[in-house]
Design a protein around this motif. Sequence first.
Motif, PDB file in Angstrom:
ATOM      1  N   THR A  68      13.096  45.706 -52.434  1.00  0.00           N
ATOM      2  CA  THR A  68      13.797  46.799 -51.750  1.00  0.00           C
ATOM      3  C   THR A  68      13.666  46.813 -50.108  1.00  0.00           C
ATOM      4  OG1 THR A  68      11.794  48.177 -51.916  1.00  0.00           O
ATOM      5  CG2 THR A  68      13.233  48.132 -53.867  1.00  0.00           C
ATOM      6  N   GLY A  69      12.636  46.033 -49.694  1.00  0.00           N
ATOM      7  CA  GLY A  69      12.480  46.108 -48.262  1.00  0.00           C
ATOM      8  C   GLY A  69      11.829  47.543 -47.892  1.00  0.00           C
ATOM      9  N   ARG A  70      11.200  48.419 -48.716  1.00  0.00           N
ATOM     10  CA  ARG A  70      10.491  49.467 -48.498  1.00  0.00           C
ATOM     11  C   ARG A  70       8.968  49.084 -47.919  1.00  0.00           C
ATOM     12  NH1 ARG A  70       9.943  54.708 -49.662  1.00  0.00           N
ATOM     13  NH2 ARG A  70      11.762  54.756 -51.002  1.00  0.00           N
ATOM     14  N   VAL A  71       8.640  49.556 -46.807  1.00  0.00           N
ATOM     15  CA  VAL A  71       7.267  49.521 -46.358  1.00  0.00           C
ATOM     16  C   VAL A  71       6.302  50.200 -47.049  1.00  0.00           C
ATOM     17  CG1 VAL A  71       5.882  49.743 -44.229  1.00  0.00           C
ATOM     18  CG2 VAL A  71       8.311  49.341 -43.882  1.00  0.00           C
ATOM     19  N   LEU A  72       5.186  49.298 -47.743  1.00  0.00           N
ATOM     20  CA  LEU A  72       4.293  49.893 -48.346  1.00  0.00           C
ATOM     21  C   LEU A  72       3.138  50.359 -47.697  1.00  0.00           C
ATOM     22  CD1 LEU A  72       4.397  46.909 -51.192  1.00  0.00           C
ATOM     23  CD2 LEU A  72       5.855  49.058 -51.170  1.00  0.00           C
ATOM     24  N   TYR A  73       2.848  49.437 -46.717  1.00  0.00           N
ATOM     25  CA  TYR A  73       1.500  49.896 -45.851  1.00  0.00           C
ATOM     26  C   TYR A  73       2.158  49.583 -44.223  1.00  0.00           C
ATOM     27  CZ  TYR A  73      -2.874  49.221 -43.399  1.00  0.00           C
ATOM     28  OH  TYR A  73      -4.047  49.141 -42.809  1.00  0.00           O
ATOM     29  N   ALA A  74       1.497  50.458 -43.368  1.00  0.00           N
ATOM     30  CA  ALA A  74       1.752  50.180 -41.815  1.00  0.00           C
ATOM     31  C   ALA A  74       0.514  50.323 -41.124  1.00  0.00           C
ATOM     32  CB  ALA A  74       3.003  51.030 -41.501  1.00  0.00           C
ATOM     33  N   ARG A  75       0.405  49.595 -40.292  1.00  0.00           N
ATOM     34  CA  ARG A  75      -0.770  49.726 -39.086  1.00  0.00           C
ATOM     35  C   ARG A  75      -0.363  49.300 -37.717  1.00  0.00           C
ATOM     36  NH1 ARG A  75      -4.001  46.137 -36.803  1.00  0.00           N
ATOM     37  NH2 ARG A  75      -3.556  44.423 -38.480  1.00  0.00           N
ATOM     38  N   THR A  76      -0.775  50.205 -36.951  1.00  0.00           N
ATOM     39  CA  THR A  76      -0.356  49.985 -35.492  1.00  0.00           C
ATOM     40  C   THR A  76      -1.647  50.200 -34.653  1.00  0.00           C
ATOM     41  OG1 THR A  76       1.298  50.542 -33.857  1.00  0.00           O
ATOM     42  CG2 THR A  76       0.609  52.306 -35.371  1.00  0.00           C
ATOM     43  N   GLY A  77      -1.379  49.742 -33.258  1.00  0.00           N
ATOM     44  CA  GLY A  77      -2.490  49.620 -32.388  1.00  0.00           C
ATOM     45  C   GLY A  77      -2.054  50.115 -31.250  1.00  0.00           C
ATOM     46  N   PRO A  78      -1.457  51.324 -30.888  1.00  0.00           N
ATOM     47  CA  PRO A  78      -0.760  51.540 -29.729  1.00  0.00           C
ATOM     48  C   PRO A  78      -1.540  51.708 -28.515  1.00  0.00           C
ATOM     49  CG  PRO A  78      -0.597  53.446 -31.084  1.00  0.00           C
ATOM     50  CD  PRO A  78      -1.369  52.313 -31.755  1.00  0.00           C
ATOM     51  N   ARG A  79      -1.289  51.403 -27.309  1.00  0.00           N
ATOM     52  CA  ARG A  79      -1.961  51.819 -26.031  1.00  0.00           C
ATOM     53  C   ARG A  79      -0.810  52.154 -24.922  1.00  0.00           C
ATOM     54  NH1 ARG A  79      -6.582  51.018 -22.971  1.00  0.00           N
ATOM     55  NH2 ARG A  79      -6.087  50.595 -20.658  1.00  0.00           N
ATOM     56  N   GLN A  80      -1.019  53.251 -24.495  1.00  0.00           N
ATOM     57  CA  GLN A  80      -0.195  53.752 -23.911  1.00  0.00           C
ATOM     58  C   GLN A  80      -0.840  54.366 -22.379  1.00  0.00           C
ATOM     59  OE1 GLN A  80       2.020  56.216 -27.298  1.00  0.00           O
ATOM     60  NE2 GLN A  80       3.323  56.062 -25.200  1.00  0.00           N
ATOM     61  N   THR A  81      -0.264  53.764 -21.207  1.00  0.00           N
ATOM     62  CA  THR A  81      -0.997  53.967 -19.885  1.00  0.00           C
ATOM     63  C   THR A  81       0.295  54.620 -18.716  1.00  0.00           C
ATOM     64  OG1 THR A  81      -0.825  51.803 -19.333  1.00  0.00           O
ATOM     65  CG2 THR A  81      -2.696  52.541 -20.655  1.00  0.00           C
ATOM     66  N   LEU A  82      -0.419  54.981 -17.613  1.00  0.00           N
ATOM     67  CA  LEU A  82       0.222  55.117 -16.426  1.00  0.00           C
ATOM     68  C   LEU A  82      -0.438  54.323 -15.456  1.00  0.00           C
ATOM     69  CD1 LEU A  82       0.582  59.181 -16.610  1.00  0.00           C
ATOM     70  CD2 LEU A  82       2.067  57.236 -17.396  1.00  0.00           C
ATOM     71  N   ARG A  83       0.638  53.751 -14.499  1.00  0.00           N
ATOM     72  CA  ARG A  83       0.207  53.330 -13.538  1.00  0.00           C
ATOM     73  C   ARG A  83       1.112  53.825 -12.165  1.00  0.00           C
ATOM     74  NH1 ARG A  83       0.378  46.733 -14.825  1.00  0.00           N
ATOM     75  NH2 ARG A  83      -0.647  46.620 -16.675  1.00  0.00           N
ATOM     76  N   ALA A  84       0.201  53.724 -10.989  1.00  0.00           N
ATOM     77  CA  ALA A  84       0.962  54.252  -9.797  1.00  0.00           C
ATOM     78  C   ALA A  84       2.108  53.295  -9.595  1.00  0.00           C
ATOM     79  CB  ALA A  84      -0.009  54.079  -8.458  1.00  0.00           C
ATOM     80  N   PRO A  85       3.347  53.721  -8.885  1.00  0.00           N
ATOM     81  CA  PRO A  85       4.364  52.833  -8.547  1.00  0.00           C
ATOM     82  C   PRO A  85       3.822  51.632  -7.952  1.00  0.00           C
ATOM     83  CG  PRO A  85       4.793  54.996  -7.701  1.00  0.00           C
ATOM     84  CD  PRO A  85       3.383  55.125  -8.121  1.00  0.00           C
ATOM     85  N   GLY A  86       4.171  50.531  -8.706  1.00  0.00           N
ATOM     86  CA  GLY A  86       4.066  49.101  -8.348  1.00  0.00           C
ATOM     87  C   GLY A  86       2.654  48.517  -8.569  1.00  0.00           C
ATOM     88  N   GLY A  87       1.956  49.459  -9.156  1.00  0.00           N
ATOM     89  CA  GLY A  87       0.570  49.208  -9.439  1.00  0.00           C
ATOM     90  C   GLY A  87       0.391  48.012 -10.495  1.00  0.00           C
ATOM     91  N   LYS A  88      -0.807  47.189 -10.284  1.00  0.00           N
ATOM     92  CA  LYS A  88      -0.958  46.083 -11.116  1.00  0.00           C
ATOM     93  C   LYS A  88      -2.212  46.515 -12.277  1.00  0.00           C
ATOM     94  CE  LYS A  88       1.472  43.573  -8.507  1.00  0.00           C
ATOM     95  NZ  LYS A  88       2.796  43.065  -9.253  1.00  0.00           N
ATOM     96  N   LYS A  89      -2.619  47.902 -12.404  1.00  0.00           N
ATOM     97  CA  LYS A  89      -3.444  47.902 -13.274  1.00  0.00           C
ATOM     98  C   LYS A  89      -3.266  49.402 -13.726  1.00  0.00           C
ATOM     99  CE  LYS A  89      -7.176  49.377  -9.966  1.00  0.00           C
ATOM    100  NZ  LYS A  89      -8.765  49.474  -9.471  1.00  0.00           N
TER     101      LYS A  89
END
Length: 336
Positions: A246-267
Amino acid sequence: MRRTARPSPDHHPSSRPFGPHLPTRSSLVLLGVGTFLLVLAPLLVWYVKPRAAVNPIDIDTTAVYTGTGSVFDVQEVKTVPDQKITITQRVRANVADSERSGKAAVWDVTTSVDTDRTLPAADPHDALDFTPHRWVSDRRTNRPVHCCGEKPHIEGEAYLKFPFDVQKRDYRWWDNTLGATVTLHYRGVKKVRGYEGYRFTAGVPATKNGTRLVPGAIVDQPKRPQVVAEEWYSNHGIELVVDQATGRVLYARTGPRQTLRAPGGKKDAAVLLDSRKIAFTADTQKFAVDQAKKDSGLLRLVGRTVPTGAAVLGFVLASVGGALVVRGRRDPGTSH
């Protein structure tokens, strides 16, 4: 006195217990039923099953993920670690728009990210993140259909589910936070609550995915009252276990990381959300597995079990019926 007629010496009673006509009629019935079943078998496979394997237009389901990680607390204006994180994803079909489209399933999706502080939320906008959007897919192929107020412009082969008849290969999965597709790699089979599915995994490297107006102090620029900061997203690891039929998702795991950087920032200057593992709850897994068993069982019934049985029985009946018809035509005692 009435005389009883005696049989002629040349008369031989039929040895057939049901008379001379019934075997011929029975053989024709057997032949007809057998032929019908032989025609029915491929019809079920080639016509009925493809029309049963379609995305529904009346879906209303909720998937819940839980895990722990760090979140940005707007009241304390800092990132707080070791928080319980709950992601709630509700999918509701728009039946009217689906029917108007003619061939598409129109699903309205809301995804909210909460901590214990915002659960239960009377207003979903109190959540850490609340995202409404609409996914429109071809009901048979699962491919995106760009109509009916779709938002955003979704691409790829799979999103909330995979296509029917999942193959052992890579798939392009739409990551709504990234705003693009990621490649999911096939990694073998895995059981979820005793039910076997195909396992796929992927990772997402740090990628700029938008901008946000924030106080300058949040991105290490305290002298600027407002800054258009860059939003960056990555994923420690995505894992999906999918029902093959069926294509149904039986189990899902995710590891999100969302961050902010200064304009043009490298870290990264601020962490909005960071978790190694947020996964389906036990209840969500049970519901997914139960539905997969039910739906795949119906597909197997019309696509394999009934056609095979019809073909075998049809062959036997047609063979017997045909043999009886031929024998009946050769035997003068069964015809006029």
